[in-house]
Scaffold this motif. Structure first.
Motif, PDB file in Angstrom:
ATOM      1  N   LEU A  72       0.516  -1.153   0.160  1.00 38.18           N
ATOM      2  CA  LEU A  72      -0.256   0.231   0.352  1.00 38.18           C
ATOM      3  C   LEU A  72       0.994   1.233   0.045  1.00 38.18           C
ATOM      4  O   LEU A  72       0.856   2.388  -0.430  1.00 38.18           O
ATOM      5  CB  LEU A  72      -0.958  -0.185   1.308  1.00 38.18           C
ATOM      6  N   VAL A  73       2.062   1.507   0.639  1.00 36.12           N
ATOM      7  CA  VAL A  73       2.970   2.470   0.703  1.00 36.12           C
ATOM      8  C   VAL A  73       4.058   1.926   0.594  1.00 36.12           C
ATOM      9  O   VAL A  73       4.761   1.348   1.248  1.00 36.12           O
ATOM     10  CB  VAL A  73       3.058   3.362   2.371  1.00 36.12           C
ATOM     11  N   PRO A  74       4.649   1.761  -0.639  1.00 33.06           N
ATOM     12  CA  PRO A  74       6.728   1.546  -0.601  1.00 33.06           C
ATOM     13  C   PRO A  74       6.842   2.335   0.337  1.00 33.06           C
ATOM     14  O   PRO A  74       7.100   2.836  -0.285  1.00 33.06           O
ATOM     15  CB  PRO A  74       5.988   2.071  -2.411  1.00 33.06           C
ATOM     16  N   GLY A  75       7.879   0.499   0.619  1.00 37.29           N
ATOM     17  CA  GLY A  75       9.206   1.619   1.366  1.00 37.29           C
ATOM     18  C   GLY A  75       8.865   1.997   2.789  1.00 37.29           C
ATOM     19  O   GLY A  75       9.431   2.238   3.477  1.00 37.29           O
ATOM     20  N   ALA A  76       7.358   1.327   3.656  1.00 38.36           N
ATOM     21  CA  ALA A  76       6.569   1.309   4.549  1.00 38.36           C
ATOM     22  C   ALA A  76       7.267   1.567   5.751  1.00 38.36           C
ATOM     23  O   ALA A  76       8.055  -0.640   5.329  1.00 38.36           O
ATOM     24  CB  ALA A  76       5.395   1.290   4.337  1.00 38.36           C
ATOM     25  N   LYS A  77       7.288   1.828   6.800  1.00 37.10           N
ATOM     26  CA  LYS A  77       8.609   1.317   7.629  1.00 37.10           C
ATOM     27  C   LYS A  77       7.767   1.263   9.342  1.00 37.10           C
ATOM     28  O   LYS A  77       7.502   0.033  10.266  1.00 37.10           O
ATOM     29  CB  LYS A  77       9.842   2.606   8.540  1.00 37.10           C
ATOM     30  N   SER A  78       6.776   2.272   9.531  1.00 39.32           N
ATOM     31  CA  SER A  78       5.909   1.793  10.642  1.00 39.32           C
ATOM     32  C   SER A  78       4.403   2.014   9.989  1.00 39.32           C
ATOM     33  O   SER A  78       3.890   2.961   9.144  1.00 39.32           O
ATOM     34  CB  SER A  78       6.506   3.243  11.532  1.00 39.32           C
ATOM     35  N   VAL A  79       3.517   1.972  11.128  1.00 40.66           N
ATOM     36  CA  VAL A  79       2.369   1.575  11.169  1.00 40.66           C
ATOM     37  C   VAL A  79       1.861   1.815  12.358  1.00 40.66           C
ATOM     38  O   VAL A  79       1.681   1.440  13.428  1.00 40.66           O
ATOM     39  CB  VAL A  79       1.576  -0.323  10.399  1.00 40.66           C
ATOM     40  N   VAL A  80       1.031   3.308  12.302  1.00 43.65           N
ATOM     41  CA  VAL A  80       0.403   4.392  13.326  1.00 43.65           C
ATOM     42  C   VAL A  80      -0.342   3.760  13.345  1.00 43.65           C
ATOM     43  O   VAL A  80      -1.227   4.229  12.587  1.00 43.65           O
ATOM     44  CB  VAL A  80       1.214   6.190  13.046  1.00 43.65           C
ATOM     45  N   SER A  81      -0.932   3.040  15.129  1.00 46.65           N
ATOM     46  CA  SER A  81      -2.163   2.860  14.770  1.00 46.65           C
ATOM     47  C   SER A  81      -2.728   4.015  15.931  1.00 46.65           C
ATOM     48  O   SER A  81      -2.137   4.294  16.893  1.00 46.65           O
ATOM     49  CB  SER A  81      -2.633   1.768  15.188  1.00 46.65           C
ATOM     50  N   LEU A  82      -4.288   4.159  15.336  1.00 47.73           N
ATOM     51  CA  LEU A  82      -4.896   5.675  16.690  1.00 47.73           C
ATOM     52  C   LEU A  82      -6.009   5.240  17.009  1.00 47.73           C
ATOM     53  O   LEU A  82      -6.790   4.123  15.812  1.00 47.73           O
ATOM     54  CB  LEU A  82      -5.046   6.452  15.737  1.00 47.73           C
ATOM     55  N   ILE A  83      -6.711   5.919  18.367  1.00 43.83           N
ATOM     56  CA  ILE A  83      -8.083   5.305  18.777  1.00 43.83           C
ATOM     57  C   ILE A  83      -8.402   6.730  18.498  1.00 43.83           C
ATOM     58  O   ILE A  83      -8.125   7.656  19.083  1.00 43.83           O
ATOM     59  CB  ILE A  83      -8.430   4.549  19.560  1.00 43.83           C
ATOM     60  N   TYR A  84      -9.755   6.457  18.164  1.00 48.06           N
ATOM     61  CA  TYR A  84     -10.949   7.753  17.963  1.00 48.06           C
ATOM     62  C   TYR A  84     -11.972   7.888  18.882  1.00 48.06           C
ATOM     63  O   TYR A  84     -12.699   7.105  18.022  1.00 48.06           O
ATOM     64  CB  TYR A  84     -10.545   8.686  16.581  1.00 48.06           C
ATOM     65  N   ASN A  85     -12.006   8.243  19.472  1.00 50.96           N
ATOM     66  CA  ASN A  85     -13.487   7.814  20.962  1.00 50.96           C
ATOM     67  C   ASN A  85     -14.668   8.705  20.264  1.00 50.96           C
ATOM     68  O   ASN A  85     -14.836   9.548  19.497  1.00 50.96           O
ATOM     69  CB  ASN A  85     -13.417   8.955  21.829  1.00 50.96           C
ATOM     70  N   TYR A  86     -16.207   7.778  20.156  1.00 50.58           N
ATOM     71  CA  TYR A  86     -17.189   8.553  19.790  1.00 50.58           C
ATOM     72  C   TYR A  86     -18.283   7.832  20.423  1.00 50.58           C
ATOM     73  O   TYR A  86     -19.061   7.723  20.221  1.00 50.58           O
ATOM     74  CB  TYR A  86     -17.415   7.319  18.174  1.00 50.58           C
ATOM     75  N   ALA A  87     -17.659   6.834  21.744  1.00 49.36           N
ATOM     76  CA  ALA A  87     -18.829   7.109  22.502  1.00 49.36           C
ATOM     77  C   ALA A  87     -19.780   7.898  23.095  1.00 49.36           C
ATOM     78  O   ALA A  87     -18.947   9.537  23.630  1.00 49.36           O
ATOM     79  CB  ALA A  87     -18.172   6.630  24.165  1.00 49.36           C
ATOM     80  N   PRO A  88     -20.911   8.029  22.817  1.00 47.86           N
ATOM     81  CA  PRO A  88     -22.322   9.594  22.870  1.00 47.86           C
ATOM     82  C   PRO A  88     -21.720   9.243  24.785  1.00 47.86           C
ATOM     83  O   PRO A  88     -22.301   9.145  25.402  1.00 47.86           O
ATOM     84  CB  PRO A  88     -23.391   9.486  22.577  1.00 47.86           C
ATOM     85  N   ALA A  89     -22.382  10.835  24.749  1.00 42.79           N
ATOM     86  CA  ALA A  89     -22.772  11.357  25.994  1.00 42.79           C
ATOM     87  C   ALA A  89     -24.363  10.172  27.043  1.00 42.79           C
ATOM     88  O   ALA A  89     -24.502  10.539  27.664  1.00 42.79           O
ATOM     89  CB  ALA A  89     -22.974  12.508  26.470  1.00 42.79           C
ATOM     90  N   LYS A  90     -25.156  10.834  25.797  1.00 46.12           N
ATOM     91  CA  LYS A  90     -26.451  10.129  25.953  1.00 46.12           C
ATOM     92  C   LYS A  90     -26.849   8.969  24.358  1.00 46.12           C
ATOM     93  O   LYS A  90     -26.154   8.708  23.458  1.00 46.12           O
ATOM     94  CB  LYS A  90     -27.520  10.981  25.560  1.00 46.12           C
ATOM     95  N   ASP A  91     -26.859   6.884  25.449  1.00 46.85           N
ATOM     96  CA  ASP A  91     -27.241   6.271  24.208  1.00 46.85           C
ATOM     97  C   ASP A  91     -28.683   6.502  23.907  1.00 46.85           C
ATOM     98  O   ASP A  91     -29.806   6.307  24.514  1.00 46.85           O
ATOM     99  CB  ASP A  91     -26.642   5.290  25.035  1.00 46.85           C
ATOM    100  N   LEU A  92     -29.025   6.982  22.636  1.00 43.29           N
ATOM    101  CA  LEU A  92     -30.528   7.382  22.461  1.00 43.29           C
ATOM    102  C   LEU A  92     -30.973   5.672  21.927  1.00 43.29           C
ATOM    103  O   LEU A  92     -32.546   5.996  21.830  1.00 43.29           O
ATOM    104  CB  LEU A  92     -29.985   8.252  20.967  1.00 43.29           C
TER     105      LEU A  92
END
Length: 309
Positions: free
Chosen positions: A65-85
């Motif tokens: 996918l990325v020629p010459g790739a050395k690192s995979v930087v994995s990230l978490i982005y929160n979506y938990a809502p304040a109110k569960d509809l």
């Protein structure tokens, strides 16, 4: 800049951009995943999601996918809502779809992230991914120490549960790597026991072709009659296996205004859903992941639930 300092910069930048966690893995072939993916496909657990059969090699090897790739930087982005509809709504949509489409929101942050890395470190090449390319995001997140893959096949984090998006930067920059953590599911089978369509036939394996999310989003034809009465009023996606997971008692509300639902969504009655017009659909979901089903798909799901009664 030394490798350790580069790594510290990358992690500090991730935090500054609002990501909850950042883990780093060496970009290499995922040899342990190959037989699992092959077996899963062989069993037909992908249903009619034929795109999952494509780019098999790229799914397992980030350097394709990325020629010459050395690192995979994995990230978490929160979506938990304040109110569960879903706790008060007559018909339910998955929490991740309450607000603006995460592909747009998180991808913008990733582009900024890559720009900041290039500005600070120099000529760094790479690509950003948010659930829209052949990337084994849960495997990379697990390798990067962001959590472990639970029995419902989702990544679980001890302090954030599972209501979050995973994203990746695959870059040609060598960084210090993180270590994976152990599995904390133990003997718990709450997710397996709660699934009304038996979509988790064995621990850590999900039959995607039986998942409510598959039926309400991915499946384009008619929903099979044999799952009538099993949808628990879900009309877009499903959160059942996450809602019952004990680790989600540790989830915390997100701080992303773009993920907040429009006020009208909270007050939709079953009759409102039945009578939903194109204008109302656009007002509620103009920039939402719900656009994937379009109005026609959402109406199909609502009618299917009505036929259960």
């Amino acid at each position: 800049m030394q490798q350790t300092k580069r790594t510290a910069f990358v992690k500090a930048t991730a935090t500054a951009l609002g990501f909850s966690f950042c883990g780093i893995s060496k970009a290499e072939f995922l040899k342990d995943e190959a037989p699992r993916v092959e077996e899963w496909l062989k069993r037909g657990y992908h249903g009619k999601m034929s795109y999952l059969e494509n780019h098999f090699d790229k799914r397992l090897d980030p350097t394709l996918l990325v020629p010459g790739a050395k690192s995979v930087v994995s990230l978490i982005y929160n979506y938990a809502p304040a109110k569960d509809l879903a706790a008060t709504s007559e018909l339910k949509i998955a929490k991740y779809a309450y607000g603006e489409d995460y592909h747009t929101v998180v991808k913008e942050k990733l582009k900024t992230f890559l720009d900041m890395i290039q500005e600070e470190i120099g000529d760094v090449q790479g690509r950003a991914f948010v659930d829209s390319a052949p990337v084994m995001e849960r495997a990379w997140a697990q390798r990067g120490g962001l959590g472990w893959i639970g029995k419902n096949s989702l990544l679980l984090n001890r302090s954030h549960g599972s209501f979050f998006f995973l994203a990746e930067l695959i870059i040609d920059l060598e960084l210090d790597t993180d270590e994976g953590i152990k599995d904390y599911c133990g003997t718990c089978t709450a997710c397996m026991d709660a699934c009304p369509t038996d979509a988790i036939p064995q621990p850590y394996v999900v039959d995607g072709s039986k998942c409510i999310s598959y039926f309400t989003i991915e499946l384009k034809g008619e929903i099979p009659n044999d799952v009538k009465g099993k949808f628990d009023n879900w009309i877009f996606g499903c959160d059942i296996c996450q809602d019952v997971c004990p680790w989600n008692s540790f989830s915390k509300p997100h701080h992303e205004p773009r993920f907040n639902p429009p006020p009208e969504l909270e007050h939709m009655t079953r009759q409102d859903w039945r009578e939903i017009t194109d204008d109302v659909f656009k007002k509620l979901f103009s920039d939402s992941a719900v656009q994937r089903t379009k109005l026609k798909g959402l109406q199909r799901n609502i009618l299917f639930l009505d036929a259960e009664e």
